[in-house]
Design a protein around this motif. Structure first.
Motif, PDB file in Angstrom:
ATOM      1  N   VAL A 168       1.842  21.016   6.153  1.00 54.32           N
ATOM      2  CA  VAL A 168       2.654  22.223   6.280  1.00 54.32           C
ATOM      3  C   VAL A 168       3.711  22.282   5.180  1.00 54.32           C
ATOM      4  CG1 VAL A 168       4.504  21.409   7.837  1.00 54.32           C
ATOM      5  CG2 VAL A 168       3.652  23.743   8.023  1.00 54.32           C
ATOM      6  N   VAL A 169       4.153  21.127   4.696  1.00 52.98           N
ATOM      7  CA  VAL A 169       5.075  21.104   3.558  1.00 52.98           C
ATOM      8  C   VAL A 169       4.370  21.654   2.317  1.00 52.98           C
ATOM      9  CG1 VAL A 169       6.304  19.583   1.954  1.00 52.98           C
ATOM     10  CG2 VAL A 169       6.560  19.270   4.416  1.00 52.98           C
ATOM     11  N   ALA A 170       3.141  21.218   2.079  1.00 52.13           N
ATOM     12  CA  ALA A 170       2.380  21.729   0.929  1.00 52.13           C
ATOM     13  C   ALA A 170       2.143  23.223   1.059  1.00 52.13           C
ATOM     14  CB  ALA A 170       1.056  20.972   0.820  1.00 52.13           C
ATOM     15  N   TRP A 171       1.827  23.669   2.280  1.00 55.34           N
ATOM     16  CA  TRP A 171       1.623  25.115   2.519  1.00 55.34           C
ATOM     17  C   TRP A 171       2.887  25.896   2.198  1.00 55.34           C
ATOM     18  CZ3 TRP A 171       4.086  28.257   6.179  1.00 55.34           C
ATOM     19  CH2 TRP A 171       3.532  29.508   6.407  1.00 55.34           C
ATOM     20  N   GLY A 172       4.023  25.367   2.567  1.00 56.12           N
ATOM     21  CA  GLY A 172       5.268  26.077   2.301  1.00 56.12           C
ATOM     22  C   GLY A 172       5.661  26.062   0.838  1.00 56.12           C
ATOM     23  N   ALA A 173       5.343  24.973   0.144  1.00 57.27           N
ATOM     24  CA  ALA A 173       5.820  24.825  -1.235  1.00 57.27           C
ATOM     25  C   ALA A 173       4.910  25.469  -2.262  1.00 57.27           C
ATOM     26  CB  ALA A 173       5.990  23.342  -1.556  1.00 57.27           C
ATOM     27  N   LEU A 174       3.609  25.399  -2.059  1.00 56.72           N
ATOM     28  CA  LEU A 174       2.659  25.875  -3.073  1.00 56.72           C
ATOM     29  C   LEU A 174       2.385  27.367  -2.874  1.00 56.72           C
ATOM     30  CD1 LEU A 174       0.168  22.865  -2.996  1.00 56.72           C
ATOM     31  CD2 LEU A 174       1.982  23.316  -4.660  1.00 56.72           C
ATOM     32  N   ARG A 175       2.901  28.163  -3.812  1.00 55.17           N
ATOM     33  CA  ARG A 175       2.753  29.610  -3.746  1.00 55.17           C
ATOM     34  C   ARG A 175       2.410  30.144  -5.134  1.00 55.17           C
ATOM     35  NH1 ARG A 175       1.647  32.385  -0.039  1.00 55.17           N
ATOM     36  NH2 ARG A 175       3.156  34.073  -0.234  1.00 55.17           N
ATOM     37  N   PRO A 176       1.677  31.265  -5.203  1.00 57.92           N
ATOM     38  CA  PRO A 176       1.392  31.858  -6.513  1.00 57.92           C
ATOM     39  C   PRO A 176       2.671  32.372  -7.171  1.00 57.92           C
ATOM     40  CG  PRO A 176       0.698  33.315  -4.728  1.00 57.92           C
ATOM     41  CD  PRO A 176       1.093  32.017  -4.094  1.00 57.92           C
ATOM     42  N   PRO A 177       2.631  32.515  -8.496  1.00 50.51           N
ATOM     43  CA  PRO A 177       1.505  32.324  -9.436  1.00 50.51           C
ATOM     44  C   PRO A 177       1.166  30.853  -9.640  1.00 50.51           C
ATOM     45  CG  PRO A 177       3.522  32.843 -10.628  1.00 50.51           C
ATOM     46  CD  PRO A 177       3.861  33.002  -9.186  1.00 50.51           C
ATOM     47  N   TRP A 178      -0.127  30.600  -9.954  1.00 49.18           N
ATOM     48  CA  TRP A 178      -0.632  29.242  -9.954  1.00 49.18           C
ATOM     49  C   TRP A 178      -0.584  28.567 -11.313  1.00 49.18           C
ATOM     50  CZ3 TRP A 178      -0.547  27.662  -5.309  1.00 49.18           C
ATOM     51  CH2 TRP A 178      -0.884  28.509  -4.254  1.00 49.18           C
ATOM     52  N   SER A 179       0.056  29.138 -12.274  1.00 52.03           N
ATOM     53  CA  SER A 179       0.135  28.487 -13.586  1.00 52.03           C
ATOM     54  C   SER A 179       0.984  27.222 -13.492  1.00 52.03           C
ATOM     55  CB  SER A 179       0.744  29.443 -14.621  1.00 52.03           C
ATOM     56  OG  SER A 179       2.116  29.661 -14.349  1.00 52.03           O
ATOM     57  N   LEU A 180       0.663  26.236 -14.322  1.00 48.43           N
ATOM     58  CA  LEU A 180       1.383  24.973 -14.323  1.00 48.43           C
ATOM     59  C   LEU A 180       2.850  25.186 -14.648  1.00 48.43           C
ATOM     60  CD1 LEU A 180       1.368  21.890 -14.146  1.00 48.43           C
ATOM     61  CD2 LEU A 180       0.748  21.840 -16.592  1.00 48.43           C
ATOM     62  N   ARG A 181       3.131  26.093 -15.538  1.00 47.74           N
ATOM     63  CA  ARG A 181       4.518  26.344 -15.932  1.00 47.74           C
ATOM     64  C   ARG A 181       5.328  26.890 -14.753  1.00 47.74           C
ATOM     65  NH1 ARG A 181       6.478  30.288 -20.930  1.00 47.74           N
ATOM     66  NH2 ARG A 181       8.739  29.979 -20.601  1.00 47.74           N
ATOM     67  N   GLU A 182       4.750  27.840 -14.046  1.00 49.91           N
ATOM     68  CA  GLU A 182       5.460  28.427 -12.911  1.00 49.91           C
ATOM     69  C   GLU A 182       5.664  27.405 -11.795  1.00 49.91           C
ATOM     70  OE1 GLU A 182       6.878  31.277 -12.479  1.00 49.91           O
ATOM     71  OE2 GLU A 182       6.266  32.273 -14.337  1.00 49.91           O
ATOM     72  N   GLN A 183       4.600  26.630 -11.495  1.00 49.56           N
ATOM     73  CA  GLN A 183       4.690  25.651 -10.410  1.00 49.56           C
ATOM     74  C   GLN A 183       5.689  24.543 -10.739  1.00 49.56           C
ATOM     75  OE1 GLN A 183       3.160  25.747  -7.327  1.00 49.56           O
ATOM     76  NE2 GLN A 183       2.557  27.813  -7.928  1.00 49.56           N
TER      77      GLN A 183
END
Length: 534
Positions: A168-183
């Motif tokens: 659930v932590v990963a679900w909350g943290a990982l959001r688009p946009p999916w580019s490496l720079r944005e993440q």
């Protein structure tokens, strides 16, 4: 919320007067000398929980009272967070219904008034889940930072949280946009902050436990022998059936009464939330403009399934406990029940408003029935009987003083360490014992004072008995703290067949079993079998 905090606070008068569980004794000893290798506390260490307990002793010097105060504080925090999270997920009526069910839960009541760590499970689970929900809907650096820091703190309080809440932590943290720079731009500061917080408690914990290598060995042994000793993957369907049956037992009162309690809870919530109409509840079960149903379903599933699967497939304790494991998943189950059943209940209430008073009375009836019945079903919930047991044993020095007596314990050795530090005690038990298992070695460890050897886990790793064990000077009596050692209570007799076991009574009237020593038998091994029979 003030009402919920007050309801929790009034439970202080009904608290347990003694350390309730095996774990609680190791946590209490850790307040005096923290060392994971020495089993105070047991691995993996719970450093922030013990630190909070240490802070609590400045107000409540007694270790039991300090940890009970923590249990109540975590329960009050869990109530506040469940209310806040439920409002964020749905609305005020759902929040009040969920809160009412949590306050009515017998498991929550018992573990809130005992010195157990499980209400911390509940509070940490809610804190991290709420932060994950907020981060998912507002994926900013600030939200990601808060999620990472809360997660690191929660793992320091209750390390198993990392297994249960990582999805659930990963679900909350990982959001688009999916580019490496944005993440990386959004999550790297959070990762650094979370790592810094984790290292702030991890490094002192390992240093106090003999270094990283010593801590790793202790943690590995705890994991191998206790957590992963018997899994559905290694032992098949019987373990799965046992674990699922235990989970059902633990949650039976909470979930069996969800539907009738929910009727009263919804009416109760409606009475105190006039601005939220009951017509809004069916809307929450369909779809709202802001948060579609599938978003909530994904959130609830990722929050609940890891712990449910772990306790079903991997580990769910020994025998009939500990029931507190269920508290990590109870809030999400109650919230899911309100979201699933609430609309139907609300529709019924709307069509028959004259029945509102009768339905609302269920909110009083349900916890009353549950609390009156829990002790008959789950053995580890009868804390008042345990208080009476502790009081009865407290008279041991009057009949068998430490100057001429030693104690031999099996399951209760942590209690002996804590309650009878003046005695020489022996922890005699087959190691790595589990359901239907014959152990391959025997563990005998000698202790005096409120701890054993600082190499407790190292002795387990040796897979052998370090002996022989000469009896302490002046020992004329060996008090059997666990009657299983004499073959009672379903246990195999560990006292040698030729050695008599006599019955004695303490001034409290409590029956004890005693082995009298003789000069021609100077070793513990002269009185107990060394085969390690399970």
């Amino acid at each position: 919320m003030v009402l919920a905090v007050l309801l929790v606070a009034v439970r202080w008068g009904d608290r347990a007067r003694s350390l309730f569980t095996w774990d609680a004794h190791t946590f209490a000893i850790a307040l005096e000398d923290y060392n994971v290798r020495g089993l105070h506390p047991h691995a993996p260490g719970y450093p922030l929980y013990v630190a909070l307990g240490k802070l609590a002793t400045f107000v409540w010097p007694d270790a039991n009272d300090a940890y009970v105060a923590l249990s109540l504080a975590f329960t009050a925090a869990a109530c506040a967070m469940l209310y806040g999270l439920s409002r964020a997920v749905a609305n005020r009526a759902v929040a009040l219904a969920s809160l009412s069910l949590l306050l009515a839960a017998p498991l929550v009541y018992v573990h809130s008034v005992t010195a157990t760590v499980y209400t911390a499970d509940m509070a940490c689970s809610l804190a991290v889940a709420w932060a994950a929900w907020a981060c998912h809907h507002d994926p900013t650096r600030r939200r990601a930072l808060a999620l990472a820091v809360l997660f690191a703190i929660a793992v320091g309080i209750r390390p198993s949280i990392i297994l249960f809440l990582l999805p659930v932590v990963a679900w909350g943290a990982l959001r688009p946009p999916w580019s490496l720079r944005e993440q990386s731009g959004r999550l790297l500061p959070a990762a650094v902050a979370g790592a810094a917080v984790a290292l702030a408690w991890f490094i002192p914990m390992t240093q106090a436990s003999g270094g990283l290598a010593g801590w790793r060995q202790a943690n590995s042994l705890q994991t191998d022998f206790v957590v992963f000793g018997h899994t559905a993957f290694s032992d098949g369907l019987p373990i799965l059936k046992d674990n699922v049956a235990r989970l059902v037992l633990f949650l039976r009162w909470e979930l069996l009464w969800v539907v009738p309690a929910l009727v009263g809870a919804v009416v109760f919530g409606w009475a105190f939330a006039r601005r939220t109409s009951l017509a809004a509840l069916p809307q929450t079960a369909a779809a709202q403009q802001k948060d579609p149903r599938r978003t909530r379903a994904a959130f609830l599933a990722l929050w609940a399934l890891p712990s449910l699967l772990f306790y079903a497939l991997i580990f769910d304790g020994w025998n009939d406990g500990p029931s507190g494991y269920a508290l990590v998943v109870l809030p999400v189950l109650l919230l899911a029940a309100v979201l699933a059943v609430g609309p139907t209940v609300a529709a019924v209430v709307r069509r028959a408003p004259s029945a509102a008073v009768v339905l609302a009375s269920l909110l009083v009836l349900v916890p009353a029935v549950g609390l009156a019945s829990h002790a008959h079903d789950i053995q580890d919930l009868d804390y008042k009987a345990h208080d009476a047991w502790v009081e009865a044993w407290s008279h041991l020095p009057e009949a068998f003083p430490p100057t001429n007596s030693s104690i031999v314990a099996w399951w209760q050795f942590a209690h002996v360490w804590y309650a009878f530090p003046a005695y020489t005690s022996y922890d005699y038990r087959p190691a790595a014992q589990g359901p239907g298992e014959t152990p391959d070695f025997l563990l005998i460890q000698e202790a005096k004072g409120r701890k054993a050897s600082p190499d407790w886990y190292d002795e387990i790793a040796a897979h052998k008995t370090a002996g022989p064990h000469p009896l302490a000077n002046g020992t004329k009596h060996l008090v059997l703290f666990d009657f299983q050692l004499a073959g009672e209570n379903g246990g195999p007799r560990q006292v040698r067949p030729e050695i008599p076991v006599r019955e004695a009574f303490l001034p409290s009237g409590w029956r004890v079993l005693v082995v009298d020593t003789t000069p021609d038998r100077p070793l513990l091994e002269d009185y107990f079998t060394m085969e390690g029979t399970a």
